[in-house]
Scaffold this active site. Structure first.
Site, PDB file in Angstrom:
ATOM      1  N   LYS A   1     -13.846  -6.181  -6.243  1.00 17.68           N
ATOM      2  CA  LYS A   1     -13.619  -7.235  -5.247  1.00 17.68           C
ATOM      3  C   LYS A   1     -14.988  -7.730  -4.805  1.00 17.68           C
ATOM      4  CE  LYS A   1      -9.334  -5.438  -3.250  1.00 17.68           C
ATOM      5  NZ  LYS A   1      -9.408  -3.967  -3.193  1.00 17.68           N
TER       6      LYS A   1
ATOM      7  N   GLU B   1     -15.181  -5.858   7.292  1.00 14.13           N
ATOM      8  CA  GLU B   1     -16.052  -4.879   6.630  1.00 14.13           C
ATOM      9  C   GLU B   1     -17.092  -5.555   5.748  1.00 14.13           C
ATOM     10  OE1 GLU B   1     -12.210  -3.061   5.763  1.00 14.13           O
ATOM     11  OE2 GLU B   1     -13.262  -1.154   5.644  1.00 14.13           O
TER      12      GLU B   1
ATOM     13  N   HIS C   1     -13.185   4.541   6.574  1.00 10.75           N
ATOM     14  CA  HIS C   1     -13.134   3.249   7.280  1.00 10.75           C
ATOM     15  C   HIS C   1     -14.309   3.111   8.239  1.00 10.75           C
ATOM     16  CE1 HIS C   1      -8.428   3.280   6.994  1.00 10.75           C
ATOM     17  NE2 HIS C   1      -8.930   2.576   5.999  1.00 10.75           N
TER      18      HIS C   1
ATOM     19  N   ARG D   1     -20.135  -1.530  -1.405  1.00 12.19           N
ATOM     20  CA  ARG D   1     -19.371  -0.590  -0.593  1.00 12.19           C
ATOM     21  C   ARG D   1     -19.164   0.708  -1.382  1.00 12.19           C
ATOM     22  NH1 ARG D   1     -13.017  -0.058   0.135  1.00 12.19           N
ATOM     23  NH2 ARG D   1     -13.067   1.585   1.691  1.00 12.19           N
TER      24      ARG D   1
ATOM     25  N   ARG E   1       0.994   7.560   2.630  1.00 12.19           N
ATOM     26  CA  ARG E   1       0.335   8.869   2.800  1.00 12.19           C
ATOM     27  C   ARG E   1       0.927   9.635   3.976  1.00 12.19           C
ATOM     28  NH1 ARG E   1      -5.631   6.430   3.065  1.00 12.19           N
ATOM     29  NH2 ARG E   1      -5.304   4.871   1.455  1.00 12.19           N
TER      30      ARG E   1
ATOM     31  N   ARG F   1       5.986  -4.532   7.581  1.00 11.90           N
ATOM     32  CA  ARG F   1       6.835  -5.700   7.861  1.00 11.90           C
ATOM     33  C   ARG F   1       8.288  -5.406   7.520  1.00 11.90           C
ATOM     34  NH1 ARG F   1       2.561  -9.737   5.191  1.00 11.90           N
ATOM     35  NH2 ARG F   1       2.213  -7.786   4.089  1.00 11.90           N
TER      36      ARG F   1
ATOM     37  N   HIS G   1      -7.780   1.426  13.411  1.00 14.12           N
ATOM     38  CA  HIS G   1      -7.721   0.629  12.171  1.00 14.12           C
ATOM     39  C   HIS G   1      -6.386   0.977  11.528  1.00 14.12           C
ATOM     40  CE1 HIS G   1      -9.573  -1.057   8.348  1.00 14.12           C
ATOM     41  NE2 HIS G   1      -8.471  -0.465   7.924  1.00 14.12           N
ATOM     42  N   LEU G   2      -5.402   0.087  11.700  1.00  5.15           N
ATOM     43  CA  LEU G   2      -4.046   0.384  11.237  1.00  5.15           C
ATOM     44  C   LEU G   2      -3.662  -0.582  10.120  1.00  5.15           C
ATOM     45  CD1 LEU G   2      -2.411   0.732  14.797  1.00  5.15           C
ATOM     46  CD2 LEU G   2      -3.481   2.535  13.430  1.00  5.15           C
ATOM     47  N   GLY G   3      -3.769  -0.104   8.889  1.00  9.37           N
ATOM     48  CA  GLY G   3      -3.421  -0.945   7.739  1.00  9.37           C
ATOM     49  C   GLY G   3      -2.526  -0.144   6.825  1.00  9.37           C
ATOM     50  N   ASN G   4      -2.687  -0.348   5.525  1.00 14.81           N
ATOM     51  CA  ASN G   4      -1.983   0.503   4.577  1.00 14.81           C
ATOM     52  C   ASN G   4      -2.480   1.927   4.707  1.00 14.81           C
ATOM     53  OD1 ASN G   4       0.052  -0.052   2.805  1.00 14.81           O
ATOM     54  ND2 ASN G   4      -1.227  -1.555   1.742  1.00 14.81           N
TER      55      ASN G   4
ATOM     56  N   ASN H   1     -17.206  -4.575  -3.895  1.00 13.93           N
ATOM     57  CA  ASN H   1     -16.395  -3.380  -3.649  1.00 13.93           C
ATOM     58  C   ASN H   1     -15.752  -3.001  -4.984  1.00 13.93           C
ATOM     59  OD1 ASN H   1     -14.587  -1.468  -2.802  1.00 13.93           O
ATOM     60  ND2 ASN H   1     -13.564  -2.765  -1.298  1.00 13.93           N
TER      61      ASN H   1
ATOM     62  N   GLU I   1      -3.570  -5.912  13.714  1.00 16.38           N
ATOM     63  CA  GLU I   1      -3.822  -7.328  14.026  1.00 16.38           C
ATOM     64  C   GLU I   1      -2.540  -8.148  14.090  1.00 16.38           C
ATOM     65  OE1 GLU I   1      -6.682  -8.825  11.121  1.00 16.38           O
ATOM     66  OE2 GLU I   1      -7.854  -6.986  11.363  1.00 16.38           O
ATOM     67  N   ASN I   2      -1.476  -7.642  13.429  1.00 18.55           N
ATOM     68  CA  ASN I   2      -0.293  -8.491  13.234  1.00 18.55           C
ATOM     69  C   ASN I   2       1.008  -7.959  13.803  1.00 18.55           C
ATOM     70  OD1 ASN I   2      -1.303 -10.723  11.514  1.00 18.55           O
ATOM     71  ND2 ASN I   2      -1.929  -9.000  10.235  1.00 18.55           N
TER      72      ASN I   2
HETATM   73  P1  ADP Z   1      -5.245  -2.174   3.458  1.00 17.28           P
HETATM   74  O1  ADP Z   1      -5.340  -0.847   4.136  1.00 17.28           O
HETATM   75  O2  ADP Z   1      -4.664  -2.122   2.081  1.00 17.28           O
HETATM   76  O3  ADP Z   1      -6.472  -3.045   3.584  1.00 17.28           O
HETATM   77  P2  ADP Z   1      -4.039  -4.031   5.362  1.00 17.28           P
HETATM   78  O4  ADP Z   1      -5.065  -3.864   6.412  1.00 17.28           O
HETATM   79  O5  ADP Z   1      -3.910  -5.360   4.701  1.00 17.28           O
HETATM   80  O6  ADP Z   1      -4.089  -2.911   4.263  1.00 17.28           O
HETATM   81  O7  ADP Z   1      -2.642  -3.674   6.036  1.00 17.28           O
HETATM   82  C1  ADP Z   1      -1.436  -3.678   5.351  1.00 17.28           C
HETATM   83  C2  ADP Z   1      -0.318  -3.505   6.389  1.00 17.28           C
HETATM   84  O8  ADP Z   1      -0.454  -4.565   7.339  1.00 17.28           O
HETATM   85  C3  ADP Z   1       1.081  -3.577   5.813  1.00 17.28           C
HETATM   86  O9  ADP Z   1       1.879  -2.549   6.368  1.00 17.28           O
HETATM   87  C4  ADP Z   1       1.566  -4.929   6.259  1.00 17.28           C
HETATM   88  O10 ADP Z   1       2.930  -4.919   6.556  1.00 17.28           O
HETATM   89  C5  ADP Z   1       0.774  -5.214   7.515  1.00 17.28           C
HETATM   90  N1  ADP Z   1       0.547  -6.661   7.637  1.00 17.28           N
HETATM   91  C6  ADP Z   1      -0.351  -7.395   6.968  1.00 17.28           C
HETATM   92  N2  ADP Z   1      -0.231  -8.704   7.305  1.00 17.28           N
HETATM   93  C7  ADP Z   1       0.767  -8.789   8.178  1.00 17.28           C
HETATM   94  C8  ADP Z   1       1.406  -9.853   8.894  1.00 17.28           C
HETATM   95  N3  ADP Z   1       0.996 -11.103   8.746  1.00 17.28           N
HETATM   96  N4  ADP Z   1       2.421  -9.539   9.733  1.00 17.28           N
HETATM   97  C9  ADP Z   1       2.824  -8.267   9.901  1.00 17.28           C
HETATM   98  N5  ADP Z   1       2.272  -7.215   9.243  1.00 17.28           N
HETATM   99  C10 ADP Z   1       1.267  -7.465   8.404  1.00 17.28           C
END
Ligand code: ADP
Length: 402
Positions: free
Chosen positions: A14, A385, A179, A90, A240, A284, A207-210, A7, A333-334
């Site tokens: 990466k 992925e 994604h 990727r 964003r 977090r 898909h909920l991340g950054n 990637n 996931e978290n």
């Molecule tokens: P990216 O889109 O950069 O791949 P990720 O999928 O790692 O991002 O998601 C980042 C988000 O997930 C951040 O808002 C972070 O707070 C949250 N996150 C990641 N790990 C944890 C965890 N162990 N507990 C709670 N939130 C988490």
């Protein structure tokens, strides 16, 4: 068979080396600050870890560092490079040109370069990465896997914007979605977990991340997705905006004297959770502050959850039903709290989760969290992925009869 997944970004590469017979990740790491002071991080499956500054003037040098680490010295996981069966790359943007993964040829590289105006920040790094890898590993097949490809099945009504049609024709302005590799993985894994064929399932994958995106998948095919022409659209993300009234953009540019380039940086880096809360882009920190009663964090969570619920509701209507809801990526996931809040709001559609079980599903656990009797099944599925890219790589090679 061992597949190296790459990637490449503008200043980073990466990588993961995956044994596809066992699905084990033999080693993974990151070359960052390429062209600057060069930081190399490398981790093996059995826990050996290397982190050091090392000169990597360009992507070619970085790939050499990776191959060296994989094949010799204290951090090696291979006897020789010959054990690498193929490389999967990727690529963020395939435009309308690339609807599926492809074997890399000079023509394919030219094709990726042609769609670069759509992803000026991402595609040039990927192309540099492919060229460097092909040079270092000329005798094995290379495959490109596009983030946009899965979304190419969207119907016209979902991807066209109401701007003059000639701008779609002339500038390829439309919804692409991103994604895609993650959403496709989630849809396929969901079908396995449900014990059904994907053609029988109406699913919404979150898909909920950054960066975050929500996708409606009917019969295994994407029918709509929340990201758009760029990954800026959809629900509010770490930094964003997500989708906002376009007039806000021109209004703020005038008020704050911003150029188009400044506005773009602003919308990508200063908004979302960070802008709304003034606390952090990391969920977090927002969660902790909200637990402590911080109003700014609470309002941020309210907005984000409300937008997620609206997208899901809209997609239930678009598909005329829903069989399964999936949460994934860092937040999905978290963060059991977010999942519980969103799902409570979706009771009308037949979503109901086992909240006690939901609370225990964190740190990459895969689980169904459906409450007994719920009409819609809800799952937490850690996305993967890299595995999907490696799987596609093998499939493309098999199809090409290589
Ligand atoms: P990216 O889109 O950069 O791949 P990720 O999928 O790692 O991002 O998601 C980042 C988000 O997930 C951040 O808002 C972070 O707070 C949250 N996150 C990641 N790990 C944890 C965890 N162990 N507990 C709670 N939130 C988490």
């Amino acid at each position: 068979m061992k597949v190296l997944v790459i990637n490449a970004g503008s200043s980073s590469i990466k990588y993961q080396l995956i044994d596809m017979d066992t699905t084990d990740v033999l080693a993974k790491g990151n070359c960052s600050r390429i062209g600057l002071d060069g930081l190399f991080e490398h981790k093996t499956q059995d826990g050996r870890k290397l982190e050091k500054n090392i000169a990597m003037p360009d992507h070619g040098a970085a790939i050499k560092v990776v191959l060296e680490a994989l094949t010799s010295g204290d951090y090696a996981v291979l006897q020789s490079m010959d054990e690498i069966y193929a490389v999967g790359h990727r690529i963020v943007h395939g435009g309308e040109k690339f609807k599926e993964a492809m074997l890399v040829t000079d023509d394919v590289i030219r094709g990726i370069e042609e769609v670069t105006p759509l992803a000026p920040l991402h595609n040039p790094g990927s192309v540099t990465g492919i060229k460097a890898c092909r040079k270092e590993m000329p005798n094995i097949p290379h495959v490109v896997v596009f983030d946009t490809a899965f979304h190419q099945t969207m119907p016209r009504k979902a991807y066209l914007y109401a701007v003059p049609y000639e701008f779609y024709e002339k500038y390829a302005v439309r919804r692409y979605g991103f994604h895609g590799t993650s959403h496709r993985y989630l849809s396929e894994r969901l079908a396995e977990l449900m014990g059904k064929d994907k053609s029988e399932i109406k699913a919404i994958t979150c898909h909920l991340g950054n960066g975050s995106s929500i996708t409606a998948i009917d019969g295994g095919k994407c029918v709509d997705t929340s990201m758009g022409f760029t990954p800026l659209a959809g629900i509010p993300m770490g930094t964003r905006t997500g989708t906002i009234d376009p007039s806000v953009v021109t209004y703020l540019m005038e008020k704050e004297n911003m150029t188009a380039a400044e506005m773009s940086v602003f919308m990508n880096k200063k908004c979302g959770f960070l802008g709304l809360s003034g606390i952090s882009s990391d969920s977090r920190d927002i969660e902790d502050a909200a637990q402590a009663g911080d109003e700014r964090a609470i309002r941020t969570q309210e907005v984000v959850r409300y937008e997620i619920v609206k997208y899901i509701g809209g997609y239930v209507a678009a598909m005329g039903g829903l069989d399964a809801l999936v949460f994934s990526a860092g937040i999905g996931e978290n963060n059991p709290n977010l999942r519980a809040n969103v799902c409570r709001q979706l009771a009308y559609f037949g979503v109901k989760i086992d909240e006690a079980k939901n609370d225990t599903i964190i740190h990459g656990k895969e689980a169904e969290i459906t409450a007994p009797g719920a009409r819609v099944r809800t799952f937490v599925i850690p996305t993967n992925e890299e595995y999907m890219i490696a799987k596609d790589t093998l499939a493309v090679i098999a199809k090409a009869g290589k």
